[in-house]
Design an enzyme around this catalytic site. Sequence first.
Site, PDB file in Angstrom:
ATOM      1  N   GLU A 255     -37.858 -78.313 -13.196  1.00 58.56           N
ATOM      2  CA  GLU A 255     -37.075 -78.187 -11.155  1.00 58.56           C
ATOM      3  C   GLU A 255     -35.786 -79.158 -12.060  1.00 58.56           C
ATOM      4  O   GLU A 255     -35.997 -80.574 -12.078  1.00 58.56           O
ATOM      5  CB  GLU A 255     -38.256 -79.348 -11.085  1.00 58.56           C
ATOM      6  CG  GLU A 255     -40.158 -78.783 -10.870  1.00 58.56           C
ATOM      7  CD  GLU A 255     -40.456 -77.580  -9.804  1.00 58.56           C
ATOM      8  OE1 GLU A 255     -39.485 -77.193  -8.883  1.00 58.56           O
ATOM      9  OE2 GLU A 255     -40.765 -77.435 -10.392  1.00 58.56           O
ATOM     10  N   CYS A 294     -34.691 -83.153  -4.031  1.00 59.65           N
ATOM     11  CA  CYS A 294     -34.402 -81.740  -4.440  1.00 59.65           C
ATOM     12  C   CYS A 294     -34.866 -80.578  -3.334  1.00 59.65           C
ATOM     13  O   CYS A 294     -34.409 -78.962  -4.011  1.00 59.65           O
ATOM     14  CB  CYS A 294     -35.640 -81.785  -5.752  1.00 59.65           C
ATOM     15  SG  CYS A 294     -37.599 -81.618  -5.486  1.00 59.65           S
TER      16      CYS A 294
HETATM   17  P1  NAP Z   1     -31.280 -86.521 -14.856  1.00 59.36           P
HETATM   18  O1  NAP Z   1     -30.020 -87.323 -15.587  1.00 59.36           O
HETATM   19  O2  NAP Z   1     -30.960 -84.928 -15.721  1.00 59.36           O
HETATM   20  O3  NAP Z   1     -32.297 -87.218 -15.672  1.00 59.36           O
HETATM   21  C1  NAP Z   1     -33.593 -87.117 -15.379  1.00 59.36           C
HETATM   22  C2  NAP Z   1     -34.663 -87.735 -16.306  1.00 59.36           C
HETATM   23  O4  NAP Z   1     -34.673 -86.761 -17.896  1.00 59.36           O
HETATM   24  C3  NAP Z   1     -34.747 -88.501 -16.166  1.00 59.36           C
HETATM   25  O5  NAP Z   1     -35.928 -89.279 -16.801  1.00 59.36           O
HETATM   26  C4  NAP Z   1     -33.296 -89.253 -17.366  1.00 59.36           C
HETATM   27  O6  NAP Z   1     -34.639 -90.459 -17.647  1.00 59.36           O
HETATM   28  C5  NAP Z   1     -33.637 -88.171 -18.630  1.00 59.36           C
HETATM   29  N1  NAP Z   1     -32.949 -87.948 -19.273  1.00 59.36           N
HETATM   30  C6  NAP Z   1     -31.513 -87.840 -19.574  1.00 59.36           C
HETATM   31  N2  NAP Z   1     -31.635 -87.155 -20.664  1.00 59.36           N
HETATM   32  C7  NAP Z   1     -32.832 -87.061 -21.105  1.00 59.36           C
HETATM   33  C8  NAP Z   1     -32.493 -86.962 -22.429  1.00 59.36           C
HETATM   34  N3  NAP Z   1     -31.503 -86.311 -23.441  1.00 59.36           N
HETATM   35  N4  NAP Z   1     -33.729 -87.181 -23.668  1.00 59.36           N
HETATM   36  C9  NAP Z   1     -35.029 -86.830 -22.691  1.00 59.36           C
HETATM   37  N5  NAP Z   1     -34.811 -87.505 -21.575  1.00 59.36           N
HETATM   38  C10 NAP Z   1     -33.394 -87.534 -21.144  1.00 59.36           C
HETATM   39  O7  NAP Z   1     -31.369 -85.931 -13.516  1.00 59.36           O
HETATM   40  P2  NAP Z   1     -31.140 -87.259 -12.480  1.00 59.36           P
HETATM   41  O8  NAP Z   1     -29.410 -87.667 -13.188  1.00 59.36           O
HETATM   42  O9  NAP Z   1     -31.960 -88.703 -12.828  1.00 59.36           O
HETATM   43  O10 NAP Z   1     -31.453 -86.845 -11.456  1.00 59.36           O
HETATM   44  C11 NAP Z   1     -31.378 -86.147  -9.974  1.00 59.36           C
HETATM   45  C12 NAP Z   1     -31.096 -84.714 -10.163  1.00 59.36           C
HETATM   46  O11 NAP Z   1     -32.202 -84.124 -10.364  1.00 59.36           O
HETATM   47  C13 NAP Z   1     -30.519 -83.392  -9.064  1.00 59.36           C
HETATM   48  O12 NAP Z   1     -29.248 -82.944  -9.126  1.00 59.36           O
HETATM   49  C14 NAP Z   1     -31.608 -83.433  -8.544  1.00 59.36           C
HETATM   50  O13 NAP Z   1     -31.639 -81.736  -8.020  1.00 59.36           O
HETATM   51  C15 NAP Z   1     -32.660 -83.069  -9.680  1.00 59.36           C
HETATM   52  N6  NAP Z   1     -33.655 -83.310  -8.759  1.00 59.36           N
HETATM   53  C16 NAP Z   1     -34.617 -81.699  -8.717  1.00 59.36           C
HETATM   54  C17 NAP Z   1     -35.653 -82.155  -8.608  1.00 59.36           C
HETATM   55  C18 NAP Z   1     -36.877 -80.820  -8.598  1.00 59.36           C
HETATM   56  O14 NAP Z   1     -38.041 -80.836  -8.154  1.00 59.36           O
HETATM   57  N7  NAP Z   1     -35.757 -79.656  -8.760  1.00 59.36           N
HETATM   58  C19 NAP Z   1     -36.472 -83.203  -8.569  1.00 59.36           C
HETATM   59  C20 NAP Z   1     -35.887 -83.940  -8.026  1.00 59.36           C
HETATM   60  C21 NAP Z   1     -33.889 -84.004  -8.682  1.00 59.36           C
HETATM   61  P3  NAP Z   1     -32.657 -91.530 -17.954  1.00 59.36           P
HETATM   62  O15 NAP Z   1     -32.718 -92.212 -16.695  1.00 59.36           O
HETATM   63  O16 NAP Z   1     -33.779 -92.792 -18.465  1.00 59.36           O
HETATM   64  O17 NAP Z   1     -31.218 -91.452 -18.145  1.00 59.36           O
END
Ligand code: NAP
Length: 518
Positions: A255, A294
Amino acid sequence: MTDCISLSHYIADRWVGGGEGRSLHSAIDGAVVAQMPGTADIAAILHHARTIGGPALRAMTFRERGQMLRALAGALTERKDELYALSSLTGATKGDSAFDIEGGIGTFFVYASKAKAMPDAHVLPESGRETISKGDFLGQHILTPLTGVAVHINAYNFPVWGMLEKLAPTLLAGMPAVVKPATVGGYLTEAAFRIIIESGVLPQGAVQLLLGDTGDLLDRLDGQDSVAFTGSANTANRLKAHPNVVGKTVRFAAEQDSLNASILGPDADEGTPEFDLFVKEVVREMTQKAGQKCTAIRRILVPGKSIDAVQSAVVARLARVTVGDPREGGTRLGALAGLAQRDDVIANVERLKTEANVVVGGTIPDLGDALAGGAYYDATLLRCNDPLGSEIVHSVEAFGPVATLMPYADVDEAIAIANAGQGSLALSIFSHDRAAIARLAIGTAPFHGRIMIVDRDNAEFATGHGAALPHLQHGGPGRAGGGAELGGVIGMMPYLQRSAIQGSNGMIEAIEGLRGHG
Ligand code: NAP
């Protein structure tokens, strides 16, 4: 809150803390509120889930696991005040916290209810028998839980709901889970997880908590494991292309970013109920959870003849929104999750500004010295007059209180603009014209996971553009990741294997009715 919380992993039914993890800050004023633990033993987590948690859950029937969810929802309800207290530190107002906390608990309750209609057995039949020959030799699709581990990687915007909405279908399906929350706001997820453990409801190994770095987790997964990811498209694309994920056909559901639209119908001129309902919904979507949903409305599609009237009405309503300390009762727009998240929003608004003009906002509010370290950002409305000649407004998601107003000429153009998001989680239509509604819904459905339609007659019952419901699919095609969470059995599919069974009716009945195996 003055004490700094020392956070712990939960591995093999023990809390594992200590070590030098990073500090987590309050979104309200920047104060340090929690300390992450050091890195976790990934091999131990996976071994415990596969050898202890999985067999224990699979020994239960679907109905028994449903009762377990109900008990967990009860335990969380009893102690939810603890969660509200921490939730404000993530920048959430009381209403935002309710969306996260009550929404999460409600998901458990709904899944518990869904389980009542499932068999008191270990196999979930999918539709009816298929006649495949002339005699007593039939076909039946059945669903059984995978024997590996469900890895949940969550985003920072819903520390409680984000965990619970994935756990409910996973546990009901019969798979053990490893919850890896986003680091920002991870202390709230840890608190909710702690309540689950302390309830004593779950069998050993059913859930584990992995904070921070995931180390070599993806290298250790195989075809009986399932990853459910929520976050940015950048991270999703990196993780789903991991050589071991590809090589072992590890299930991976994502997602991710979504440029959701809301469409004001061609009939809904100023003065109609639908016009007013639309304006109210747009402002609510921009400000609730500080726009960090989201599903939030990012693109506001209105008939060209009405764009100035909509703009004035949205601006007037936004002017009444109080920005500030989320703990204050009068605050409608709290803080973003952190300063890094605000920097991302600022950078993305700059990108949007290459195709759209700022109507209002785009600024950091001055809330005085006490809140100077907080992650506040003003509600920001942009306007793009040439949406079909633009690209960035359909692809850059500023994950904050930010949306872009854009005109359409007719229904076909509205469909083309909505679909230019290349796949979104949610779309809403505000119209009292059934013919226009039908054309808009059918034209946009292939690009949208959920479509909410509101008019003067159903508005008081409508659940809201941004609310993902446990009864309905949450997920969208293309840019939105192609995943499908929630929606009852739909949300359990990443954790279940479908098998076509061919045999006599009695044999199939024996399989469906089997109880008491591990
Ligand atoms: P993100 O940087 O992609 O992080 C999401 C998750 O992935 C976090 O738990 C993060 O952990 C983890 N992660 C990052 N790098 C990783 C790796 N190399 N290996 C394993 N896990 C890893 O996203 P964000 O900035 O936190 O979230 C914001 C984005 O999420 C927005 O752009 C939004 O569009 C999207 N979002 C989408 C939805 C949906 O349902 N479509 C819902 C909510 C948010 P850490 O925090 O420890 O880095």
